[in-house]
Motif scaffolding. Structure first.
Motif, PDB file in Angstrom:
ATOM      1  N   ASN A   1       0.814  -1.212   0.000  1.00  0.00           N
ATOM      2  CA  ASN A   1       0.000   0.000   0.000  1.00  0.00           C
ATOM      3  C   ASN A   1       0.850   1.264   0.000  1.00  0.00           C
ATOM      4  O   ASN A   1       0.341   2.358   0.229  1.00  0.00           O
ATOM      5  CB  ASN A   1      -0.930   0.018   1.211  1.00  0.00           C
ATOM      6  CG  ASN A   1      -0.183   0.166   2.523  1.00  0.00           C
ATOM      7  OD1 ASN A   1       0.814  -0.527   2.751  1.00  0.00           O
ATOM      8  ND2 ASN A   1      -0.649   1.040   3.393  1.00  0.00           N
ATOM      9  N   VAL A   2       2.156   1.102  -0.236  1.00  0.00           N
ATOM     10  CA  VAL A   2       3.069   2.242  -0.307  1.00  0.00           C
ATOM     11  C   VAL A   2       3.477   2.445  -1.756  1.00  0.00           C
ATOM     12  O   VAL A   2       3.950   1.509  -2.415  1.00  0.00           O
ATOM     13  CB  VAL A   2       4.321   2.019   0.564  1.00  0.00           C
ATOM     14  CG1 VAL A   2       5.270   3.203   0.440  1.00  0.00           C
ATOM     15  CG2 VAL A   2       3.927   1.786   2.015  1.00  0.00           C
ATOM     16  N   ILE A   3       3.270   3.632  -2.259  1.00  0.00           N
ATOM     17  CA  ILE A   3       3.715   3.971  -3.614  1.00  0.00           C
ATOM     18  C   ILE A   3       5.159   4.440  -3.523  1.00  0.00           C
ATOM     19  O   ILE A   3       5.476   5.402  -2.824  1.00  0.00           O
ATOM     20  CB  ILE A   3       2.840   5.073  -4.235  1.00  0.00           C
ATOM     21  CG1 ILE A   3       1.371   4.670  -4.256  1.00  0.00           C
ATOM     22  CG2 ILE A   3       3.332   5.397  -5.640  1.00  0.00           C
ATOM     23  CD1 ILE A   3       1.045   3.472  -5.102  1.00  0.00           C
ATOM     24  N   LYS A   4       6.048   3.733  -4.224  1.00  0.00           N
ATOM     25  CA  LYS A   4       7.467   4.080  -4.166  1.00  0.00           C
ATOM     26  C   LYS A   4       7.855   4.964  -5.342  1.00  0.00           C
ATOM     27  O   LYS A   4       7.350   4.801  -6.454  1.00  0.00           O
ATOM     28  CB  LYS A   4       8.318   2.820  -4.124  1.00  0.00           C
ATOM     29  CG  LYS A   4       8.114   1.845  -5.272  1.00  0.00           C
ATOM     30  CD  LYS A   4       8.922   0.581  -5.045  1.00  0.00           C
ATOM     31  CE  LYS A   4       8.663  -0.461  -6.118  1.00  0.00           C
ATOM     32  NZ  LYS A   4       9.379  -1.720  -5.850  1.00  0.00           N
ATOM     33  N   ILE A   5       8.751   5.881  -5.074  1.00  0.00           N
ATOM     34  CA  ILE A   5       9.244   6.798  -6.104  1.00  0.00           C
ATOM     35  C   ILE A   5      10.761   6.789  -6.025  1.00  0.00           C
ATOM     36  O   ILE A   5      11.358   7.371  -5.125  1.00  0.00           O
ATOM     37  CB  ILE A   5       8.703   8.224  -5.904  1.00  0.00           C
ATOM     38  CG1 ILE A   5       7.172   8.222  -5.878  1.00  0.00           C
ATOM     39  CG2 ILE A   5       9.217   9.148  -7.004  1.00  0.00           C
ATOM     40  CD1 ILE A   5       6.567   9.583  -5.580  1.00  0.00           C
ATOM     41  N   LYS A   6      11.402   6.109  -6.951  1.00  0.00           N
ATOM     42  CA  LYS A   6      12.868   6.039  -6.993  1.00  0.00           C
ATOM     43  C   LYS A   6      13.300   6.034  -8.456  1.00  0.00           C
ATOM     44  O   LYS A   6      13.789   5.043  -8.973  1.00  0.00           O
ATOM     45  CB  LYS A   6      13.365   4.805  -6.247  1.00  0.00           C
ATOM     46  CG  LYS A   6      12.622   3.518  -6.538  1.00  0.00           C
ATOM     47  CD  LYS A   6      13.165   2.356  -5.720  1.00  0.00           C
ATOM     48  CE  LYS A   6      12.497   1.059  -6.121  1.00  0.00           C
ATOM     49  NZ  LYS A   6      13.041  -0.095  -5.415  1.00  0.00           N
TER      50      LYS A   6
END
Length: 1007
Positions: A974-979
């Protein structure tokens, strides 16, 4: 003035005449009738309708009959049915009761997707099919909302402003000239003719579940049903014609149109819009207080202004109209004298290895050099190709447009290019006249252009010649439309780059069956979703070069508009690759090119990549590509030979580390790096016992899975092995010590206790492994002081400390080269992987001399490919780019900016519970408050929140549809990751958050 009945009077009418005792009465909107929703004590609902004074009883009977007819059909949606008899009220009003159709208005649905518009068309088609066998003596034949009668209401133009009147008269003139003469010969029938957003109802899944309000039904040309539907479906869209075409395709699947119907459809759509705006203007004059009567006026005007620039012939073909193929023998003369010349296929497609890196074409000067080199390397006089080719050349920001489903680009090439020397003569293939000549001086355009008009065997068509020399236009008079040509006449010459729009010398040749109103220009590329239509208008021009039999073949295939190739690849993958290998997204992407922060699929669509930290300095960075190519061309061998690259790379890598971390072991991946680090711990301590952190992930080898809670406690896992002790994930947002003033010490205490308990049982730990920011845990930054406390406890009892920098290292956190530096610690071992080679398989283990000496116990550590010259060249290039382009500082600045935008987004959308991370390693967690108590760490209920798993999945999939690649992490996904690649910039951040805001406002995110 409209009469409004009181709730009490409506209550009485329903009870007296229909035996329904309302528990609730709710007024509904309506243009003519007074409408009410009646709910009885048992929650049964009905619609009560009261007509205007003097209502026509036969018209009401007609409505009742049409509803009864549809009720007998097997339709996938509901329609209302009459209940009881029609009742006459004072003032000539008529009272009637109908069954209630459940659902909410399509007008409230967000988003309106491609599949919804397709279903909208199918609904209209089903109504046409269902009513094709219906007749009634009271069927209206004259009604103001009939698009076919649009010009009958032209007198209402007096209520319009001067600008509005000019626009409306432009369309009315065309309607009367082009459409009106054909209308009498069309199919006629009884139409519902009111399929707009407030008359169509949808269910919870967004499917059309009901059709209401039959007050506009009438006898009219059958195609008017579709025209009305398209008029409403095209509103509020950046690309209304594309949206309408989706509706038409849905309609045609159920109820195919005839060619004449397609030919007038566009004008009938506009006819309905004209009725909308003209009637609204009249109503505003007569009833300025009635807002309902103006509900469609503003979007209708906006749509009319957009449609003014649309060529009717283009609309006809996009709607499925036929295009007559060109039928004639080969031209009397070839356009370019290619006989006896050495030719090559010039592949400039999106996946072309010949075209190579984006750096070869993003600058037109370099593109010229690259084309010249391609010809020279193949010893070719001319290169030829490009018809139907999907090209990446047009996917820069300069060519971007806003589509209905995110940014889009015209990528499908409609002409054929012949690449060769400037000054090459160009000849007329047939007799003809000059249609137009023009010069567009802007870079990237056609430059000097000639368009000829031909008529052969009764067929008229046009040929376009672009990128010419400026003096080619002299004989025809620049920007004029005069002159005749004979087949074989020299009409032009290839222009040099300084005069032809900036391109390498070549001829862009294109054939058009219709000029669509263009003069001096014509689109040379098409959006992929429209490519099939444009390629019908612009047939294959290869035959104009008299090369049969062709001495070459085109390597690229026409655009796969229906995704058949991707489906075949997916099935082949499922059969031939490991069954545990997944693909990203519900509708997998067929990616064939990468550059900077973007990936490209086979249609040439460019996606902003926000998750691929493997491409650390940018996909296919030219410096890294060049470094690999140059070294691979000379030597690639193992590290048992002396070579400068491995030593230079080791020196440059350790220079980024704190003093003491000075010995390097090169490997091929992060998994190998962590596997080796774990062996070092065992060698140092004599035990395999390790401390690891919950939801940590360290690789796919046997030992790394043994310390990866993400794996052994995930799907298919068997739980923690005996040698691994799992420490709680130090999550300050939803973890065990949520709200603590000293979370670092609180979480570190678990490690100290575990070590003491182990010693009491006569065992010890060889070390502790942890990411400096937890990736699979959900982009969790470690609380201040956490590593310092844990490292102290581990070292005090003889263990080693491993910092896993596979995800976050090499400057990604912005403030430092390595994530552990933010914790103020120096590990004994640092493991590096993904970012170090920018996609090339490369990893490293950096350790202290003491650890290295202990590991060197006589058993050689040798890795065949670790530290090979090519890999080291790639790694050196990555470090150089990070330094020379200031990417670490860029990550800090851009990441801080993006984090601020995400915090602002969270203020607007409470679904975002937490925004976290450092530099360009960020994440935001989607949660909903829950009354459930804090539970086990892996529960969906933690820290007073419920994990918004469905919403996170929806967000990921929707953003992919809109052109943004995102992914989920965390124990509940449920965590949107941005990398993203480190070249991700502020403009990307603005665009990303703008689209995130759009999706957060959609129904499935707001429920």
């Amino acid at each position: 003035m409209r009469h409004h009945y009181t709730p009490e009077s409506i209550h009485q009418l329903a009870a007296d005449h229909f035996g329904v005792v309302p528990a609730e009465v709710k007024p509904l909107a309506g243009e003519v009738d007074l409408n009410y929703r009646i709910t009885d004590a048992e929650s049964h609902r009905y619609t009560l309708k009261i007509s205007a004074p003097g209502a026509d009883r036969s018209a009401i009977d007609f409505e009742a009959a049409i509803m009864q007819h549809l009720a007998a059909k097997e339709l996938p949606f509901q329609t209302p049915t009459p209940i009881g008899e029609i009742v006459e009220l004072p003032e000539g009003r008529l009272l009637r009761l109908q069954s209630w159709v459940s659902g909410r208005m399509l007008d409230e649905l967000n988003p309106r997707t491609k599949s919804l518009r397709h279903e909208w068309g199918r609904t209209a088609g089903r109504l046409s099919a269902a009513l094709s066998d219906f007749s009634h003596p009271a069927t209206p034949t004259v009604y103001k909302w009939n698009p076919a009668s649009s010009s009958d209401y032209r007198h209402l133009a007096k209520f319009l402003s001067e600008e509005e009147r000019e626009l409306a008269n432009f369309f009315w003139d065309r309607f009367e000239r082009d459409a009106l003469p054909k209308i009498k010969d069309l199919r006629y029938g009884i139409n519902y003719q009111d399929a707009h957003e407030q008359n169509l109802l949808v269910d919870d899944e967004g499917h059309i579940s009901g059709v209401i309000d039959f007050g506009d039904a009438m006898y009219a040309p059958t195609v008017c049903e579709l025209a009305v539907t398209c008029a409403y479906a095209g509103m509020h869209l950046p690309d209304p014609l594309g949206g309408m075409a989706e509706v038409v395709r849905g309609y045609q699947e159920v109820f195919p149109l005839e060619e004449e119907e397609i030919s007038v459809l566009f004008d009938l759509i506009i006819g309905r819009l004209l009725l909308t705006v003209a009637t609204a203007a009249e109503n505003l004059h007569r009833e300025p207080e009635n807002a309902y009567l103006q509900v469609s006026a503003a979007p209708a005007w906006a749509l009319l202004r957009k449609l003014r620039t649309v060529p009717p012939e283009l609309a006809r073909v996009l709607f499925g109209g036929s295009v007559s193929p060109l039928k004639f023998t080969k031209p009397p003369h070839s356009i370019v004298a290619l006989a006896g010349k050495q030719l090559m296929t010039m592949d400039l497609s999106v996946g072309s290895l010949d075209l190579g890196n984006n750096a070869n074409f993003e600058d037109l000067g370099r593109f010229t050099t690259h084309i010249r080199r391609m010809l020279e390397d193949n010893d070719a006089d001319f290169g030829i190709g490009g018809y139907g080719e999907v090209r990446p050349i047009y996917t820069t920001d300069a060519y971007a447009q806003e589509g209905n489903y995110g940014p889009r680009w015209r990528t499908t090439h409609l002409g054929l290019d012949v690449w060769g020397p400037a000054g090459t003569p160009v000849y007329a293939p047939f007799d003809g006249v000059v249609h137009s000549v023009a010069i567009d001086p802007n870079p990237g355009t056609y430059g000097p252009t000639i368009i000829l008009e031909h008529e052969v065997n009764g067929q008229r068509f046009y040929t376009l010649y672009g990128h010419l020399s400026e003096d080619s236009l002299d004989k025809f008079g620049s920007r004029s439309t005069t002159g005749q040509v004979q087949a074989g006449d020299e009409i032009a010459r290839f222009g040099a780059d300084y005069e032809n729009g900036g391109w390498p010398p070549h001829l862009h040749f294109q054939v058009m069956t219709d000029m669509l109103g263009y003069v001096g220009d014509f689109p040379g590329v098409a959006f992929p979703e429209e490519a099939e239509t444009w390629l019908n208008i612009c047939p294959d021009p290869l035959a104009f070069f008299n090369l049969s039999p062709y001495p070459f073949r085109f390597a690229n295939s026409p655009i796969d508009s229906r995704g058949a190739k991707g489906s075949a690849l997916l099935q082949k993958r499922k059969n031939q690759l490991g069954y545990g290998l997944s693909v990203s997204y519900a509708h997998p992407l067929h990616i064939v090119r990468g550059s900077k922060q973007y990936l490209y699929d086979t249609s040439g669509r460019r996606y902003l990549d926000t998750v691929n930290n493997v491409a650390h300095v940018g996909h296919e960075h030219p410096k890294v590509v060049e470094a690999i190519q140059r070294q691979a061309a000379v030597l690639n061998t193992n590290s048992r030979y002396l070579h400068e690259n491995i030593l230079a790379f080791a020196e440059e890598l350790t220079a980024t580390m704190p003093p003491g971390l000075s010995v390097v072991h090169f490997v091929n991946s992060g998994s190998e790096a962590n596997e080796l680090a774990l062996r070092m711990c065992e060698n140092w301590s004599g035990t395999r016992n390790m401390l690891a952190v919950e939801v940590g992930y360290h690789g796919n080898t046997g030992r790394t899975i043994d310390v990866s809670d993400y794996k052994f406690n995930g799907k298919g896992g068997q739980g923690a092995p005996p040698q691994t002790t799992v420490l709680p994930m130090p999550d300050v947002f939803r973890g065990l010590h949520q709200g603590s003033a000293t979370p670092g010490k609180d979480y570190a205490a678990y490690a100290a206790r575990a070590i003491v308990e182990a010693e009491g049982e006569g065992k010890k730990y060889g070390g502790f492994i942890c990411e400096s920011i937890m990736s699979c845990g959900g982009q969790i930054p470690l609380p201040k002081g956490y590593l310092k406390e844990v490292y102290a406890s581990v070292r005090a009892h003889g263990g080693l400390c491993i910092s896993d920098e596979v995800q976050v290292g090499v400057g990604r956190v912005g403030a430092h080269w390595w994530g552990f530096e933010g914790q103020g610690v120096v590990p004994d071992i640092v493991t590096i992987g993904k970012p170090l080679g920018n996609g090339h398989p490369l990893g490293a283990v950096v350790c202290t001399p003491e650890v290295a000496a202990n590991f060197a116990n006589g058993m050689e550590y040798f890795n065949t490919f670790g530290g090979n010259p090519v890999s080291c060249a790639a790694g050196r290039a990555v470090l150089d780019v990070v330094r020379s382009e200031g990417l670490m500082e860029h990550a800090h600045e851009t990441g801080s900016y993006l984090k601020t935008l995400l915090h602002q987004l969270a203020e607007q959308h409470p679904l975002i519970g937490d925004v976290r991370g450092e530099g360009l390693f960020l994440g935001f967690e989607l949660v909903r408050p829950t009354p459930a108590p804090a539970a086990a760490p892996h529960s969906l209920h933690r820290g007073g929140y419920h994990s918004a798993v469905k919403e996170a999945k929806y967000l990921k999939e929707r953003m992919r549809e809109l052109g943004f690649l995102m992914s989920t992490d965390g124990p509940d996904e449920n965590v949107i990751k941005i990398k993203p690649p480190m070249c991700f910039d502020r403009k990307n951040a603005d665009q990303l958050v703008g689209y995130l805001d759009r999706v957060f406002q959609e129904d499935k995110m707001r429920r």
